[in-house]
Design an enzyme around this catalytic site. Structure first.
Site, PDB file in Angstrom:
ATOM      1  N   GLU A   1      -4.597  -8.235   0.396  1.00  9.27           N
ATOM      2  CA  GLU A   1      -5.085  -8.195   1.836  1.00  9.27           C
ATOM      3  C   GLU A   1      -7.002  -7.888   1.651  1.00  9.27           C
ATOM      4  O   GLU A   1      -7.800  -7.174   0.292  1.00  9.27           O
ATOM      5  CB  GLU A   1      -4.714  -6.819   2.430  1.00  9.27           C
ATOM      6  CG  GLU A   1      -3.769  -7.213   3.137  1.00  9.27           C
ATOM      7  CD  GLU A   1      -3.521  -5.737   3.753  1.00  9.27           C
ATOM      8  OE1 GLU A   1      -4.272  -4.958   4.338  1.00  9.27           O
ATOM      9  OE2 GLU A   1      -2.814  -6.080   3.842  1.00  9.27           O
TER      10      GLU A   1
ATOM     11  N   GLU B   1       0.662  -1.550  -0.341  1.00  5.68           N
ATOM     12  CA  GLU B   1      -0.296   0.242  -0.103  1.00  5.68           C
ATOM     13  C   GLU B   1       0.759   0.851   0.362  1.00  5.68           C
ATOM     14  O   GLU B   1       0.871   2.199   1.755  1.00  5.68           O
ATOM     15  CB  GLU B   1      -1.004   0.176   1.221  1.00  5.68           C
ATOM     16  CG  GLU B   1      -2.217  -1.167   1.250  1.00  5.68           C
ATOM     17  CD  GLU B   1      -3.362  -1.068   2.039  1.00  5.68           C
ATOM     18  OE1 GLU B   1      -2.957   0.054   3.276  1.00  5.68           O
ATOM     19  OE2 GLU B   1      -3.940  -2.125   1.883  1.00  5.68           O
TER      20      GLU B   1
HETATM   21  C1  FCB Z   1      -4.590  -1.982   5.435  1.00  2.00           C
HETATM   22  C2  FCB Z   1      -2.553  -2.808   5.639  1.00  2.00           C
HETATM   23  C3  FCB Z   1      -2.488  -3.382   6.713  1.00  2.00           C
HETATM   24  C4  FCB Z   1      -3.993  -3.929   7.980  1.00  2.00           C
HETATM   25  C5  FCB Z   1      -5.031  -3.568   7.356  1.00  2.00           C
HETATM   26  C6  FCB Z   1      -6.380  -3.314   8.082  1.00  2.00           C
HETATM   27  O1  FCB Z   1      -4.724  -1.328   4.810  1.00  2.00           O
HETATM   28  O2  FCB Z   1      -2.168  -2.900   4.777  1.00  2.00           O
HETATM   29  O3  FCB Z   1      -1.876  -3.544   7.616  1.00  2.00           O
HETATM   30  O4  FCB Z   1      -3.901  -2.315   8.834  1.00  2.00           O
HETATM   31  O5  FCB Z   1      -5.432  -2.506   6.606  1.00  2.00           O
END
Ligand code: FCB
Length: 449
Positions: free
Chosen positions: A355, A163
């Site tokens: 994620e 990110e």
């Molecule tokens: C994302 C992050 C991860 C975690 C999730 C909930 O933005 O990459 O580290 O904090 O959110």
């Protein structure tokens, strides 16, 4: 639901959120160690100094993962645990930690998916200008080489940055995350450019040094738009909006992804930022655009979009009745259909959801267990949409649920629980939640039944 036979079902974590501080084992501090000391920066003044103590409990955590039947585990490496000052001397103890973790994962039948940078930038390099310093790209490449030389005989899956939008914008523009800077736009764009250069340089190093056939990608935020209705006009509006840069807003996809996958900054972004662009050297774009094997995206939510009366895309605001997670993020499962679909159509790479998950108010019930029906419902809905994308011809390679364990949720401290497994921070006891058993079933069935 049709997931490919070789689909990687996994979970994701990040070093600073679970390990406990590197300072205890020969490592150096990161900007997160510094930031957590700042008054008011973190809810309840908490920090990742202990977190889930995974640095000590990693064997038990791998055993939990084996019980889940995971095919893949996405974790990140703490740069300053491996190289305490960010460059120069290596902390062998730190490197050994990841070496043993990789061995244990492979022995448990779990593929290691390594993220090289998930925000814990070495403090010493921050003092040398951090990402503002163009040398960051070289520092990152040198660190990458150390890791790749040690692990690439066994690790085949690599992600460079997690990110970039978050650590650049939240860390350097709004100051909400480490290192807590509030830079002006020209400097923020400079930081962004250097992070993309670091990505490119790291991919070059992985390709040049890997001892096995490497699969390389990165894990940006998926800033997804979904059509408010299924009309052709709204679908076109959502797609157009998802791939535009407006209002000098860096929360977008193309400023970060077009350079990486297409080799240039988007035209509309170049117009928006024309007066504030950083120095871009002639071969920078070629460095940034390295061939990648997959398109990783972290997708939790997104915006609804429709064709406005003037034909231009307009966002449709959420209302009070929109379901939300504990972090107030809207629950919009169709983002896991439209996100992969639009990204696949634009960039043409196999999609990995690096994620996805939700924070809920999980508690240990009187029966000693943690019942989390909302999480099961959330994952069920999102995975159905992902399956729909696969059925519609999107090539999907994997899905990593965030997260294995409740952990240190950055500025939110410990009050947001994202895990399939509950962490009792006082004792470091782990309690698999109901969702853990449910997700194990999904993995066994290769999809939601
Ligand atoms: C994302 C992050 C991860 C975690 C999730 C909930 O933005 O990459 O580290 O904090 O959110």
């Amino acid at each position: 639901m049709s997931f490919p036979g070789n689909f990687t079902w996994g979970v994701a974590t990040a070093s600073y959120q679970i390990e406990g501080s590197p300072v205890h084992a020969g490592g150096g501090p990161s900007v997160w160690d510094l930031f957590c000391r700042r008054e008011g920066a973190i809810v309840n003044g908490e920090s990742g100094a202990v977190a889930c103590d995974h640095y000590r409990d990693w064997r038990d955590d791998v055993a939990l993962m084996r019980e889940l039947g995971l095919k893949g585990y996405r974790f990140s490496i703490s740069w300053s645990r491996v190289i305490p000052n960010g460059t120069g001397a290596i902390n062998q103890q730190g490197l050994d930690f990841y070496d043993r973790l990789v061995d244990a994962l492979l022995e448990a039948g779990i593929q290691p998916w390594v993220t090289l940078f998930h925000w814990d930038y070495p403090a010493e390099l921050y003092y040398r200008g951090g990402w503002l310093n163009r040398a960051s790209a070289d520092w990152f490449a040198d660190y990458t080489q150390v890791v790749v030389d040690r692990l690439s005989d066994r690790v085949q899956h690599w992600m460079t940055l997690n990110e970039p939008q978050c650590f650049v914008i939240l860390g350097h523009q709004s100051g909400y995350h480490a290192p807590g800077l509030k830079l002006d736009l020209p400097d923020v764009l400079r930081v962004a450019h250097h992070s993309l250069l670091a990505h490119g340089r790291a991919v070059q190093v992985i390709r040049a040094r890997s001892k096995t056939a490497a699969q390389v990608g990165f894990a940006p935020v998926g800033t997804v738009k979904s059509p408010a209705t299924d009309t052709a006009a709204d679908i076109a509006a959502a797609q157009q909006s998802m791939f535009s840069v407006t209002n000098r807003n860096l929360w977008n996809s193309t400023w970060w992804l077009d350079p990486v996958f297409l080799g240039s900054y988007p035209e509309d972004g170049l117009r928006e930022f024309a007066a504030v662009l950083p120095a871009i050297r002639s071969d920078d774009m070629a460095t940034i655009q390295q061939p990648l094997d997959f398109f990783g995206a972290n997708i939790y939510h997104g915006e609804l979009c429709r064709a406005g009366t003037d034909g231009q895309p307009e966002d449709v605001p959420y209302t009070g009745s929109t379901p939300r997670t504990l972090l107030h993020w809207p629950v919009v499962p169709q983002m896991l259909y439209w996100g992969p679909k639009f990204y696949f159509e634009r960039y043409g790479k196999p999609i990995v959801i690096t994620e996805n998950g939700c924070a809920q108010a999980d508690v240990v019930s009187l029966d000693g267990r943690v019942h989390d029906p909302q999480r099961i419902d959330f994952l069920n809905r999102y995975l159905r949409e992902l399956g729909r994308a696969a059925a519609d011809g999107v090539t999907l390679a994997g899905y990593f649920q965030w997260s294995l364990l409740d952990n240190f949720e950055w500025a939110e401290g410990y009050r947001q629980r994202f895990g399939l497994v509950y962490t009792d921070y006082a004792t470091q006891r782990r309690i698999p939640k109901d969702s853990a058993a449910w997700y194990a079933g999904v993995i066994r069935a290769n999809g939601v039944e």
